[in-house]
Design an enzyme around this catalytic site. Structure first.
Site, PDB file in Angstrom:
ATOM      1  N   CYS A   1       0.812  -1.218   0.000  1.00 25.21           N
ATOM      2  CA  CYS A   1       0.000   0.000   0.000  1.00 25.21           C
ATOM      3  C   CYS A   1       0.846   1.271   0.000  1.00 25.21           C
ATOM      4  O   CYS A   1       2.060   1.241   0.107  1.00 25.21           O
ATOM      5  CB  CYS A   1      -0.930  -0.011   1.209  1.00 25.21           C
ATOM      6  SG  CYS A   1      -0.046   0.105   2.774  1.00 25.21           S
TER       7      CYS A   1
ATOM      8  N   ALA B   1       3.174   1.887   2.902  1.00 25.57           N
ATOM      9  CA  ALA B   1       4.417   1.120   2.786  1.00 25.57           C
ATOM     10  C   ALA B   1       5.406   1.844   1.872  1.00 25.57           C
ATOM     11  O   ALA B   1       6.609   1.863   2.134  1.00 25.57           O
ATOM     12  CB  ALA B   1       4.134  -0.283   2.256  1.00 25.57           C
TER      13      ALA B   1
ATOM     14  N   ARG C   1      12.752  -3.661   6.454  1.00 23.09           N
ATOM     15  CA  ARG C   1      13.298  -3.410   5.112  1.00 23.09           C
ATOM     16  C   ARG C   1      14.826  -3.373   5.049  1.00 23.09           C
ATOM     17  O   ARG C   1      15.402  -3.049   4.027  1.00 23.09           O
ATOM     18  CB  ARG C   1      12.701  -2.143   4.518  1.00 23.09           C
ATOM     19  CG  ARG C   1      11.330  -2.434   3.901  1.00 23.09           C
ATOM     20  CD  ARG C   1      10.765  -1.243   3.177  1.00 23.09           C
ATOM     21  NE  ARG C   1      11.675  -0.676   2.201  1.00 23.09           N
ATOM     22  CZ  ARG C   1      11.837  -1.143   0.958  1.00 23.09           C
ATOM     23  NH1 ARG C   1      11.163  -2.167   0.546  1.00 23.09           N
ATOM     24  NH2 ARG C   1      12.693  -0.570   0.143  1.00 23.09           N
TER      25      ARG C   1
ATOM     26  N   HIS D   1       5.217   6.530  -2.776  1.00 24.31           N
ATOM     27  CA  HIS D   1       6.496   7.110  -3.191  1.00 24.31           C
ATOM     28  C   HIS D   1       6.285   8.562  -3.595  1.00 24.31           C
ATOM     29  O   HIS D   1       7.036   9.445  -3.194  1.00 24.31           O
ATOM     30  CB  HIS D   1       7.081   6.369  -4.398  1.00 24.31           C
ATOM     31  CG  HIS D   1       7.291   4.899  -4.180  1.00 24.31           C
ATOM     32  ND1 HIS D   1       7.128   3.976  -5.178  1.00 24.31           N
ATOM     33  CD2 HIS D   1       7.644   4.199  -3.076  1.00 24.31           C
ATOM     34  CE1 HIS D   1       7.380   2.769  -4.699  1.00 24.31           C
ATOM     35  NE2 HIS D   1       7.689   2.869  -3.424  1.00 24.31           N
TER      36      HIS D   1
END
Lengths: 459, 543
Positions: free
Chosen positions: B60, B63, B94, B194
């Protein structure tokens, strides 16, 4: 230092949780649903929820974890997720062909007020659920409780939506598994078999999340409680719920629907809790305890006696989930150790009450659960009163390294070691494994730190 | 490129991939499954909604924003505003490595911060709790910056994280507080996050610090998140070459460096998908051109360094870069010469990310392996087909909701680093500024390009092609391995790496060699399960 900003001084916090000792409801629902044979869990929310839960469960088990998502977009969030769920049900049955879809909600779908009961009914009315197939659901808002609550809600959903009472009693006992590993579920079944009691265990993730390498991916592995077994629980003599937080709601649902009386037990971790479990199960099954089980118990007590000097008075900090922490704390006390700091992010009056009962033997202990009971607080407590051993999930390794504390991994999630899914920690045999792990951690430390002249060959 | 693979008829395979879908789904998926032709480059449907119920790799917006772009900066306190889960799952998962300069320097990467919203916060609003949380974080840690990340319920109940951030920034005085509306339902994948992250970092961080930066060749590294130490290896190479890294977006980075990034003279972009917005915005506001590079693969690394040399056009830098390549390359060659006979002719599939599925093809090609199918999880058409398609991309309802910042030249700080003529000259030399050709041009004819591959399609692909290695993420890892095919994780690197630069290439060669040639894949069948094994009865003559 990895956690270099953690201060010794404890200040009350009201808004900020730091390093949580819990996660959210839906992952628990997903895990529970994997314990039904032929079931595809389905996350009714954004893609991220499903992706995060699958990733975390996969890292913990190193096994495939399949689940669907309603893939909410902004439009669905505004207009409601009914269309998404209906389409998901249709797509899943045609592409992935499960026997059951177990839908759980998320904070997103709960906030907008999607009604899973109404939507699944509509799916059924619209003919989107093929003959002989099922869609079950559980409401699992992330803003209430924890992953443990979500597990309990899905387990209750199984009981509510599958169980039927035919009026003809069966000579079997239901066991509602609290959140435990597939290895633990396998062990519960083994012990019941050795006792000679016919049980239906649900959920059951053994042979699902510990599947063998065969060169073929079984989308629906051979394990899991079957629909027929689940249905039959309504005719069982009684139910044992293993854990007042994660399992009892399932037993209550069964009792409500089919009048199956139940008893709630602590999860059988360690000696005393296993003793109570064996007593209750033998009573429920109307059998006497066979010599082999008594011998198993004896082997555990033997090790406890043989190695008592290394355990005595050792201070332990532990964090994790209610149904693990209660019997684990009791076990530490049976081992003559000192549980001094205990933290769980999962709220619950029953948990609080049960923990306080156990801690009557340890009036010195710090215990906090629920809001702001996090690993940051635990770490601060440790800084104020250092411990000899830390027990908890993988996130504990950061504290263990900074404070140089021996560390035993226990609970969820364990992201950096294997074993938990294969070797049980319930029952007497599981107790032996726990003692072995605790002793190894303590003795490795003694070996590491011993002066050369004090380095012992025999311990 | 190893062109020794005999491709099966891809149209037959495509049909196999979609024939089990309901008609509407099949129609939609068929536009995202494309048979490649590097000459004509067919259109790929990308960045569109995943069909509900399809088992997708995607995550999503939260994230993409918190997890990918903001997560790697070590001295920001990142508070997730929402119920506990989102913060928990994005806590350290991550592998963004970071190296504080001293034992007392700030590093919050190991911490997880959340407002842990409860039902009463959903019903009555969570802004008050958020402000308390910000104050508590400030009192405990006195960080330079606090970032707030919205999870799904936040947008729905109408909490204004931006207003809360403004208020607290004012109140605290010496702490930069800013919020992100990165609710999980925005957009169709991580990609929306992003973009939202780029906007926020550009608005609230870049340009706050005008301190001059020493160095002749100053650049920023964009879209490198230091997974497995990738940025460390690139930093090592830059240092050897005499290149000054002003800021990295955002692996191994600090708030101060990002605030100072506009002092650089070039932006080099690794992960085009996650950070190209930043490149464009910095060019418009400050006049800093950007250039697509790839430090995955030894040859690609050398090529990228040479591109940087061309850009600066300095003989001394060029000579130094050539010297570094001359020093590093033989070490890599020694290893690849030893390994390649064992990997030559093998096949790979890559379904990952928004750039990695392209970048890693270079490494496989260095190993003599053919990429027979590839696709991205959350990319857009330009990542496949090249940026020339940008004007033709249809903006649908899901993309329209993501804010497009209106950026103009900064009246004081705009300073075009290169004139139009200089840019033209570079282009003539083959150094593309602000351009990216995409993945497909590099892939072989008849290879398959699949956007947002589903679980079902992945299993079918493996069944039909039997690749020697499959590259994806953790959710796919054990599914594929259960089928007897090794899976290389290209998000987490299976906890290995780095894979960038020269040392990274060597790490990757060794890992792939180990994986495709591991004896375990031949041990799956028990002796009594193997065909032709005589039964015990026969052996012992029991009848």
């Amino acid at each position: 230092m990895l956690l270099r900003h953690t201060t010794k001084e404890v200040k009350e916090r009201e808004g900020l949780t730091i390093n949580p000792a819990k996660t959210c409801q839906p992952i628990g629902a997903m895990y529970a649903a994997l314990g039904i044979h032929g079931c595809l869990p389905h996350s009714h929310g954004s893609q991220g929820c499903c992706s995060y839960h699958r990733s975390t469960l996969t890292r913990h088990y190193k096994e495939p974890v399949m689940a669907g998502t309603s893939s909410f977009t902004e439009g669905a969030s505004v207009f409601g997720g009914q269309a998404n769920l209906l389409q998901a049900i249709e797509t899943i049955f045609s592409v992935y062909d499960p026997d059951i879809i177990a839908v759980h909600s998320t904070c997103l779908s709960e906030t907008i007020g999607d009604d899973l009961q109404q939507i699944t009914k509509k799916a059924s009315d619209d003919g989107k659920i093929p003959e002989g197939k099922f869609v079950i659901y559980a409401s699992t808002p992330s803003f209430i409780g924890s992953h443990i609550t979500g597990y309990a809600n899905m387990v209750a959903g199984m009981a509510e939506q599958f169980t039927v009472s035919t009026g003809e009693k069966k000579d079997q006992v239901n066991i509602v598994a609290g959140w435990m590993e597939p290895s633990d579920m396998r062990e519960i079944k083994r012990v019941a078999k050795d006792l000679g009691v016919k049980i239906v265990l649900f959920p059951d993730t053994s042979d699902v999340l510990d599947a063998p390498q065969t060169g073929k991916h079984e989308f629906y592995p051979k394990g899991g409680v079957t629909i027929d077994e689940l249905k039959s629980t309504g005719d069982s003599k009684c139910t044992l719920a293993l854990g007042s937080i994660s399992a009892e709601p399932g037993a209550i649902a069964l009792d409500k629907k089919c009048k199956v009386p139940f008893e709630t037990l602590d999860m059988p971790i360690g000696l005393s809790a296993t003793d109570r479990f064996i007593m209750s199960l033998s009573k429920a099954g109307g059998v006497s305890v066979p010599a082999e089980i008594t011998a198993e118990r004896g082997r555990l007590v033997d090790v406890m006696a043989d190695m008592e000097q290394y355990l005595y008075g050792k201070k332990v900090a532990l964090f994790g989930d209610p149904d693990h922490l209660v019997p684990l704390t009791e076990f530490l006390l049976d081992l003559n150790m000192k549980p001094v700091h205990i933290v769980s992010g999962t709220p619950g009056m029953k948990f609080d009450k049960r923990m306080k009962e156990i801690l009557e033997r340890a009036p010195y202990a710090n215990f906090k659960n629920g809001l702001n009971a996090d690993m940051f607080l635990l770490h601060q407590w440790i800084k104020n009163e250092p411990v000899d051993l830390l027990i908890g999930n993988t996130y504990g390794k950061y504290i263990a390294r900074d404070e140089d504390i021996p560390f035993v991994r226990y609970g969820f999630p364990i992201l950096d070691r294997v074993g938990h899914s294969y070797f049980p920690s319930v029952g007497y045999t599981g107790g032996l494994r726990l003692v072995e792990k605790i002793l190894n951690a303590l003795l490795d430390r003694q070996d590491r730190d011993a002066l050369e002249e004090k380095f012992e060959l025999v311990m | 490129m190893a062109a020794n693979y005999n491709f099966p008829d891809p149209s037959v395979i495509k049909e196999e991939l979609i024939n089990k879908y309901p008609a509407k789904v099949a129609k939609k998926r068929s536009k995202s499954i494309v048979i490649n032709d590097p000459e004509t480059i067919p259109e790929v449907q990308a960045n569109v909604r995943t069909v509900p119920g399809i088992i997708s790799q995607r995550g999503c917006s939260y994230a993409g924003c918190k997890g990918v772009v903001l997560g790697p900066t070590r001295d920001i306190v990142n508070i997730t505003h929402g119920p506990i889960g989102c913060s928990f799952y994005s806590w350290l998962t991550r592998r963004n490595q970071t190296r504080p300069e001293s034992p007392t320097d700030e590093n919050f990467i190991t911490y997880c911060f959340s407002t842990d919203m409860q039902e009463e916060n959903i019903v009555f609003g969570g802004e008050k709790k958020l402000k308390v949380a910000i104050q508590e974080a400030y009192d405990l840690f006195h960080p330079k910056a606090i970032a707030i990340f919205s999870t799904c319920p936040v947008g729905l109940i109408g909490d204004d994280v931006h207003a809360a951030a403004r208020e607290m920034k004012e109140k605290l005085g010496d702490c930069n507080v800013f919020g992100f509306s990165c609710e999980g339902y925005r957009g169709v994948s991580q990609s929306a996050g992003h973009h939202i992250a780029n906007n926020g970092v550009f608005k609230h961080m870049v340009g706050r610090n005008n301190a001059p930066v020493e160095g002749k060749f100053k650049l920023n590294l964009l879209g490198e998140y230091n997974i497995g130490g990738d940025a460390f290896e690139i930093e090592r190479i830059f240092e050897k070459c005499g290149i000054t890294l002003v800021a990295s977006f955002s692996g191994n980075s600090t708030v101060t460096a990002i605030e100072n990034a506009h002092m650089a003279d070039l932006n080099v972009i690794l992960c085009h998908r996650s950070i190209n917005y930043m490149g464009d915005m910095m060019e418009t506001r400050y006049g800093i051109p950007w250039m697509k590079v790839n430090f995955v693969g030894a040859e690609s690394s050398a090529k990228s360094l040479r591109k940087i040399a061309e850009y600066f056009g300095d003989a001394e830098l060029t000579a130094r870069i050539e010297a570094v390549i001359a020093e590093e390359a033989p070490k890599v060659k020694a290893i690849i010469d030893e390994i390649r006979p064992r990997t030559e002719g093998k096949t790979a599939m890559l379904f990952v990310g928004g750039s990695r599925a392209h970048h890693y093809q270079d490494l496989f090609s260095e190993l003599g392996m053919t990429t027979i199918a590839a696709g991205y999880e959350f990319a857009h058409r330009d990542d496949y087909e090249g940026r020339h398609v940008l004007p033709n991309i249809k903006i649908d309802a899901d993309s329209k909701n993501i804010e497009e910042l209106k950026v103009t030249a900064d009246p004081d700080l705009f300073n075009p680093r290169k004139s139009e003529a200089e840019l033209e000259e570079l282009k003539a030399k083959g150094v593309e500024i602000n351009g990216y050709e995409g993945m497909m041009k590099q892939m072989e004819s008849k290879s398959l390009v699949i956007d947002d591959v589903s679980h079902y399609e992945s299993e079918k692909l493996i069944e039909l092609y039997k690749p020697d290695i499959f590259c994806a993420g953790i959710k796919e890892k054990y599914v594929v391995q259960k089928m007897g095919v090794p899976l290389k994780q290209l998000h987490s690197y299976d906890y290995g790496g780095p894979y960038t630069g020269f040392e990274g290439a060597v790490n990757f060669y060794k890992d792939i060699d180990r994986m495709v040639n591991n004896p375990v894949w031949k041990l799956i069948k028990a002796p009594w399960e193997k065909a032709g094994t005589e039964s015990l009865e026969a052996t012992y003559g029991i009848s």
